[in-house]
Design a protein around this motif. Structure first.
Motif, PDB file in Angstrom:
ATOM      1  N   GLN A   1       0.818  -1.263   0.096  1.00  0.00           N
ATOM      2  CA  GLN A   1      -0.042   0.017   0.078  1.00  0.00           C
ATOM      3  C   GLN A   1       0.784   1.317   0.099  1.00  0.00           C
ATOM      4  O   GLN A   1       0.409   2.223  -0.350  1.00  0.00           O
ATOM      5  CB  GLN A   1      -0.923   0.099   1.172  1.00  0.00           C
ATOM      6  N   GLU A   2       1.944   1.218   0.740  1.00  0.00           N
ATOM      7  CA  GLU A   2       2.796   2.446   0.307  1.00  0.00           C
ATOM      8  C   GLU A   2       3.843   2.616  -0.706  1.00  0.00           C
ATOM      9  O   GLU A   2       4.846   1.815  -0.697  1.00  0.00           O
ATOM     10  CB  GLU A   2       3.813   2.449   1.798  1.00  0.00           C
ATOM     11  N   PRO A   3       3.516   3.439  -1.515  1.00  0.00           N
ATOM     12  CA  PRO A   3       4.294   3.547  -2.818  1.00  0.00           C
ATOM     13  C   PRO A   3       5.659   3.998  -2.608  1.00  0.00           C
ATOM     14  O   PRO A   3       6.759   4.013  -3.265  1.00  0.00           O
ATOM     15  CB  PRO A   3       3.520   4.348  -3.648  1.00  0.00           C
TER      16      PRO A   3
ATOM     17  N   LYS B   1       1.696  -2.245  -6.898  1.00  0.00           N
ATOM     18  CA  LYS B   1       1.337  -1.219  -5.951  1.00  0.00           C
ATOM     19  C   LYS B   1      -0.022  -1.450  -5.385  1.00  0.00           C
ATOM     20  O   LYS B   1      -0.909  -1.945  -6.372  1.00  0.00           O
ATOM     21  CB  LYS B   1       1.429   0.323  -6.511  1.00  0.00           C
ATOM     22  N   TYR B   2      -0.374  -1.111  -4.227  1.00  0.00           N
ATOM     23  CA  TYR B   2      -1.606  -1.338  -3.611  1.00  0.00           C
ATOM     24  C   TYR B   2      -2.289  -2.659  -3.567  1.00  0.00           C
ATOM     25  O   TYR B   2      -3.494  -2.665  -3.173  1.00  0.00           O
ATOM     26  CB  TYR B   2      -2.571  -0.288  -4.375  1.00  0.00           C
TER      27      TYR B   2
ATOM     28  N   PHE C   1       8.925  -8.101  -1.528  1.00  0.00           N
ATOM     29  CA  PHE C   1       8.883  -7.152  -0.558  1.00  0.00           C
ATOM     30  C   PHE C   1       7.405  -6.359  -0.192  1.00  0.00           C
ATOM     31  O   PHE C   1       6.948  -5.990  -1.382  1.00  0.00           O
ATOM     32  CB  PHE C   1       9.784  -5.804  -0.802  1.00  0.00           C
ATOM     33  N   GLU C   2       6.821  -6.488   0.775  1.00  0.00           N
ATOM     34  CA  GLU C   2       5.448  -5.753   1.034  1.00  0.00           C
ATOM     35  C   GLU C   2       5.754  -4.464   1.599  1.00  0.00           C
ATOM     36  O   GLU C   2       6.122  -4.347   2.885  1.00  0.00           O
ATOM     37  CB  GLU C   2       4.480  -6.688   1.790  1.00  0.00           C
ATOM     38  N   SER C   3       5.315  -3.391   0.905  1.00  0.00           N
ATOM     39  CA  SER C   3       5.760  -1.885   1.284  1.00  0.00           C
ATOM     40  C   SER C   3       4.400  -1.554   2.195  1.00  0.00           C
ATOM     41  O   SER C   3       3.266  -1.497   1.487  1.00  0.00           O
ATOM     42  CB  SER C   3       5.780  -1.204   0.347  1.00  0.00           C
ATOM     43  N   LYS C   4       4.205  -1.524   3.577  1.00  0.00           N
ATOM     44  CA  LYS C   4       3.309  -1.269   4.444  1.00  0.00           C
ATOM     45  C   LYS C   4       3.087   0.008   4.711  1.00  0.00           C
ATOM     46  O   LYS C   4       4.046   1.081   4.930  1.00  0.00           O
ATOM     47  CB  LYS C   4       3.202  -2.114   5.505  1.00  0.00           C
ATOM     48  N   LYS C   5       1.848   0.751   4.617  1.00  0.00           N
ATOM     49  CA  LYS C   5       1.615   2.053   5.075  1.00  0.00           C
ATOM     50  C   LYS C   5       2.135   2.279   6.674  1.00  0.00           C
ATOM     51  O   LYS C   5       1.847   1.397   7.309  1.00  0.00           O
ATOM     52  CB  LYS C   5       0.120   2.501   5.119  1.00  0.00           C
TER      53      LYS C   5
ATOM     54  N   GLY D   1      -0.162  14.846   6.042  1.00  0.00           N
ATOM     55  CA  GLY D   1      -0.765  13.498   6.386  1.00  0.00           C
ATOM     56  C   GLY D   1       0.364  12.721   6.346  1.00  0.00           C
ATOM     57  O   GLY D   1       1.550  12.761   6.528  1.00  0.00           O
ATOM     58  N   SER D   2       0.329  11.266   5.847  1.00  0.00           N
ATOM     59  CA  SER D   2       0.965  10.223   5.766  1.00  0.00           C
ATOM     60  C   SER D   2       1.734   9.827   4.249  1.00  0.00           C
ATOM     61  O   SER D   2       1.895   8.859   4.129  1.00  0.00           O
ATOM     62  CB  SER D   2       0.187   8.930   6.290  1.00  0.00           C
TER      63      SER D   2
END
Length: 333
Positions: free
Chosen positions: A24-26, A111-112, A132-136, A170-171
């Motif tokens: 979820q985190e690009p 992504k996402y 690799f899982e890119s987490k928020k 924001g994030s």
């Protein structure tokens, strides 16, 4: 494998045949991809041996065909697949991932979305590549991320700067990093500490009129300052979203209620439990002195009520600024 470990290996020129970058985190996906694109091959080799394709314009079969090609006058080739989440199917990758070309670095941006660990593609990646899982990041961890980002560039920041940036940006890590990069360019060479004044001057976020200052004033029951900030918000509605302000106040008072019931209220331990920087504990300590647990519960109930009103689920004739003034009055009295 973590983002930090992947980047460490890349900087040591340790490359894997396949990088499947999902989540979820690009931001982290973009940074890994950009680094490989800029460093895996010398510049003169990229025109023949580095390709970028898009999921919506190709298929997994075509990508595999590209990946199985031999590089031209180079030890490696790089194939980057952007927007791979738009591919109709991933099945064609399965056979390739079981025996990937050692001379190809295949980078897949997914992504996402994420892959199920039950899929054969996932299991093949575990053996012969990197998944690799890119987490928020949770919003309460963004200030620490900002601090570490600045530190990696040789800068530090004053307490409160991270929270100020988080409340207004924001994030979105790409946006935050972009603003910080621009800030570091314009800062005088002898100034390596980012302050609230810098944020106001160069990014345009007021160090006096913001959600952090509002919750701090509410914690101390500073009626004059609270009303002055809320009036400023009401006079500049395009710059201050009532939704974000209500969220910030809710975040603060819900954690203040948790603080009320902590058996160990030492600053470091309380900050750890609440998931905040210890610098901000003075506001939670002030709120505990000024508001009973019962009053905090009433405030949280009020915030839910005004959130519904601000979103139009309960018809009201008042503008957002007037709703906020009304809410702040009820909190303070």
């Amino acid at each position: 494998m973590s983002y930090e470990q992947i980047m460490k290996d890349l900087k040591n020129k340790v490359y894997r045949p396949v990088y499947f970058l999902a989540g979820q985190e690009p931001y982290f996906i973009d940074r890994i991809t950009e680094y490989i694109a800029s460093h895996a091959l010398p510049e003169e080799a990229r025109s023949f041996n580095q390709m970028i394709v898009y999921g919506r314009d190709t298929s997994a079969h075509e990508i595999v065909d590209l990946a199985r090609r031999f590089p031209m006058m180079s030890s490696h080739q790089v194939v980057i697949v952007k927007e791979a989440q738009d591919l109709p199917s991933l099945e064609a990758f399965e056979h390739y991932l079981n025996d990937p070309m050692k001379s190809t670095i295949l980078v897949i941006n997914y992504k996402y979305k994420t892959l199920s660990n039950r899929l054969k593609v996932y299991k093949a990646l575990e053996k012969n590549g990197i998944y690799f899982e890119s987490k928020k990041l949770y919003e309460n961890s963004i200030p620490l991320w900002i601090e570490n980002y600045l530190k990696s560039k040789g800068y530090s920041m004053n307490p409160g700067v991270g929270m100020l940036l988080t409340e207004h940006l924001g994030s979105d890590l790409n946006r935050i990093a972009g603003e910080l990069d621009k800030l570091m360019i314009v800062l005088p060479k002898n100034e390596n500490t980012v302050t609230a004044k810098h944020i106001e001057e160069y990014i345009g976020i007021s160090k006096e009129y913001n959600n952090f200052e509002l919750t701090s004033a509410l914690a101390r029951k500073d009626i004059l300052k609270s009303n002055r900030i809320v009036k400023h918000f009401g006079n500049h509605p395009k710059n201050y979203s009532i939704t974000l302000t209500l969220a910030a106040i809710y975040f603060f008072f819900s954690k203040s209620l948790v603080y009320h019931y902590l058996s160990n209220k030492s600053r470091d331990e309380a900050a750890r439990v609440l998931g905040i920087h210890s610098f901000h504990m003075k506001d939670y300590e002030a709120a505990a002195r000024n508001y009973s647990a019962e009053k905090l519960k009433q405030i949280i109930s009020l915030l839910r009520e005004y959130d519904v009103k601000s979103k139009g689920f309960i018809p009201v004739s008042a503008e957002d600024g007037d709703l906020l003034k009304e809410l702040i009055y009820k909190i303070l009295h």
